[in-house]
Design an enzyme around this catalytic site. Structure first.
Site, short mmCIF file in Angstrom:
data_model
loop_
_atom_site.label_atom_id
_atom_site.label_comp_id
_atom_site.label_asym_id
_atom_site.label_seq_id
_atom_site.Cartn_x
_atom_site.Cartn_y
_atom_site.Cartn_z
N ASN A 63 4.34 -5.67 5.84
CA ASN A 63 3.14 -6.44 6.20
C ASN A 63 3.48 -7.84 6.67
O ASN A 63 2.69 -8.46 7.40
CB ASN A 63 2.18 -6.50 5.01
N GLY A 66 -1.81 -4.07 1.33
CA GLY A 66 -1.88 -5.29 2.13
C GLY A 66 -0.96 -6.40 1.68
O GLY A 66 -0.88 -7.44 2.34
N ASP A 68 -0.58 7.99 9.87
CA ASP A 68 -0.91 6.85 10.73
C ASP A 68 0.35 6.12 11.18
O ASP A 68 0.27 4.99 11.66
CB ASP A 68 -1.85 5.88 10.01
N HIS A 102 1.76 4.96 6.64
CA HIS A 102 1.58 5.43 5.27
C HIS A 102 2.01 6.89 5.15
O HIS A 102 1.89 7.66 6.11
CB HIS A 102 0.12 5.25 4.84
N SER A 157 0.81 -1.22 0.00
CA SER A 157 0.00 0.00 0.00
C SER A 157 0.85 1.27 0.00
O SER A 157 0.40 2.31 -0.49
CB SER A 157 -0.94 0.00 1.21
#
Length: 439
Positions: A123, A93, A214, A217, A64
């Site tokens: 991830n 993801g 966040d 990102h 992502s």
């Protein structure tokens, strides 16, 4: 897995200074091609369709964070990468096994881009899904898949970006372990490596919401930092015109290297195309002076070897000297990896990162030294491991408390000087691809 990557991975796991906690019975889950759900397959097929319709010169491959070039990073993409005929192969993801599936099932079919920029693995590490060791296997599998799908494509492998607001967030440790290991995949010909994580961090090591809203990102400013940090390397690997670098070694002779008196340095010779210490002798100096610069070279040490790259070297009347980038076999000498006498340190003054990607003796390491307006950066195998500033109060305090005390306050003041390669009691260090760009 090809022999090169298998051997590299074995050496990584054997020689990591930052010890990995290896799981018992590690599986192939991070390397075995695996699709996801129906929505994911639609996105995958969409990329395949784009690959059939257009030939890319540059591709970005990842999860992502890479997909975000089409969102928060769209303006930077439009400016930097759309004119370069770039394709975005990021899917939110994704883990390494999903990217392997995509590469082996059409994302690069019929393609032969000049460059693939790869950033994957966060991830896999998230929520303890996989250990660093498994993630390293997965990233290796991604690189292998790209090399098999399009052998002519150069790869710029990026270290996994930092995540978590605090400097001591648990994710930081597993990311550091992973990055230290995957840097070993670089051969600096087909596969190159950069860890640019520091450009996203505040001075205290925290992440700001202005850069990562966040703490994972990127914001538009974060994408700008990403683009700026890799721009020179991207241009180089795409074969674009970049500021010229001067070669300091022609691979055939000692031309350009002298002793203090301007004669050929004793104890040096050209060995198999490398500039090599062949026995006890003298330090080797460039016959030119440099001010601000970006210096790069590859080097390797024998077991328990010792050497050094000195810069802005000047005659202090006592001795020809300058700040040093230390080269030493940390492991067999049992040195603390962040000590100010370990590899990458500014000897007796500043120590490097503890979790630095040092390759063991007899293997080639890549060093970069950047000095601009008295700001110094030491890089090792694509990772910035030390930065400091000359002539600050901190610098002067450290010099006065070091073996250079007798040269205070003059040590470090010269704005220009030579490069010097140390002949340390005949330790047979070898150098190649020695280049410099004046800034």
């Amino acid at each position: 897995m090809p022999a090169f990557y298998a051997a590299t991975l074995r050496s990584v796991l054997l020689f990591l200074v930052c010890t990995l906690t290896l799981p018992s019975g590690a599986s192939d889950a991070t390397t075995k091609p695996a699709p996801r759900d129906a929505n994911w397959l639609k996105r995958h097929e969409s990329i395949n369709k784009q690959a059939q319709e257009k030939k890319w010169d540059l591709v970005f491959i990842g999860d992502s964070i890479t997909a975000g070039w089409g969102g928060a990073g769209k303006n930077v993409w439009k400016e930097r990468y759309a004119p370069r005929n770039a394709g975005n192969l990021g899917i939110g993801g994704d883990q390494t096994q999903h990217v392997v599936y995509r590469i082996e099932n059409g994302n690069l079919e019929g393609q032969s881009p000049k460059l693939a920029v790869v950033m994957i693995g966060t991830n896999n590490l998230s929520k303890g899904r996989f250990s660093p060791a498994d993630t390293i296997e997965g990233v290796t599998g991604v690189v292998e898949s790209i090399r098999e799908a399009t052998p002519e494509t150069k790869i710029l492998l990026l270290g996994v970006f930092p995540r978590g607001q605090a400097a001591d967030d648990p994710h930081r440790a597993t990311i550091a372990e992973t990055n230290k290991a995957i840097s070993e995949l670089a051969d600096w010909q087909n596969v190159h490596y950069l860890d640019i994580g520091h450009v996203f961090l505040e001075k205290d090591g925290t992440l700001s919401k202005k850069i990562m809203p966040d703490f994972l990102h990127l914001s538009p400013s974060g994408y700008q930092r990403w683009a700026d940090a890799i721009e020179e390397k991207v241009a180089e690997l795409l074969g674009e015109q970049v500021p010229a670098r001067t070669s300091l070694f022609d691979g055939k002779s000692l031309e350009g290297w002298t002793n203090e008196d301007g004669a050929a340095p004793k104890g040096w010779a050209v060995v198999d195309g490398t500039l090599a210490v062949t026995g006890w002798g003298e330090d080797a100096f460039t016959n030119k002076d440099f001010g601000d610069f970006d210096f790069q070279a590859e080097w390797r040490l024998p077991r328990k070897g010792n050497g050094g790259i000195f810069y802005r070297v000047a005659d202090y009347k006592y001795i020809w000297l300058g700040p040093e980038y230390q080269l030493v076999d940390d492991v067999t000498r049992d040195l603390d990896p962040c000590a100010n006498e370990s590899t990458g340190s500014s000897v007796d003054l500043y120590g490097p990162l503890a979790c630095k990607p040092t390759r063991p003796h007899s293997q080639w390491n890549h060093t970069r030294i950047v000095v601009k307006d008295n700001h110094v950066e030491h890089w090792l195998n694509g990772t910035r491991i030390l930065e400091y500033d000359l002539l600050t109060d901190d610098w002067h305090a450290r010099v006065k408390d070091s073996k250079f005390a007798r040269l205070h306050p003059y040590f470090g003041q010269p704005e220009r000087g030579k490069f010097m390669l140390q002949n340390h009691v005949g330790s047979r260090v070898q150098y190649r691809d020695i280049v410099v760009r004046e800034l």
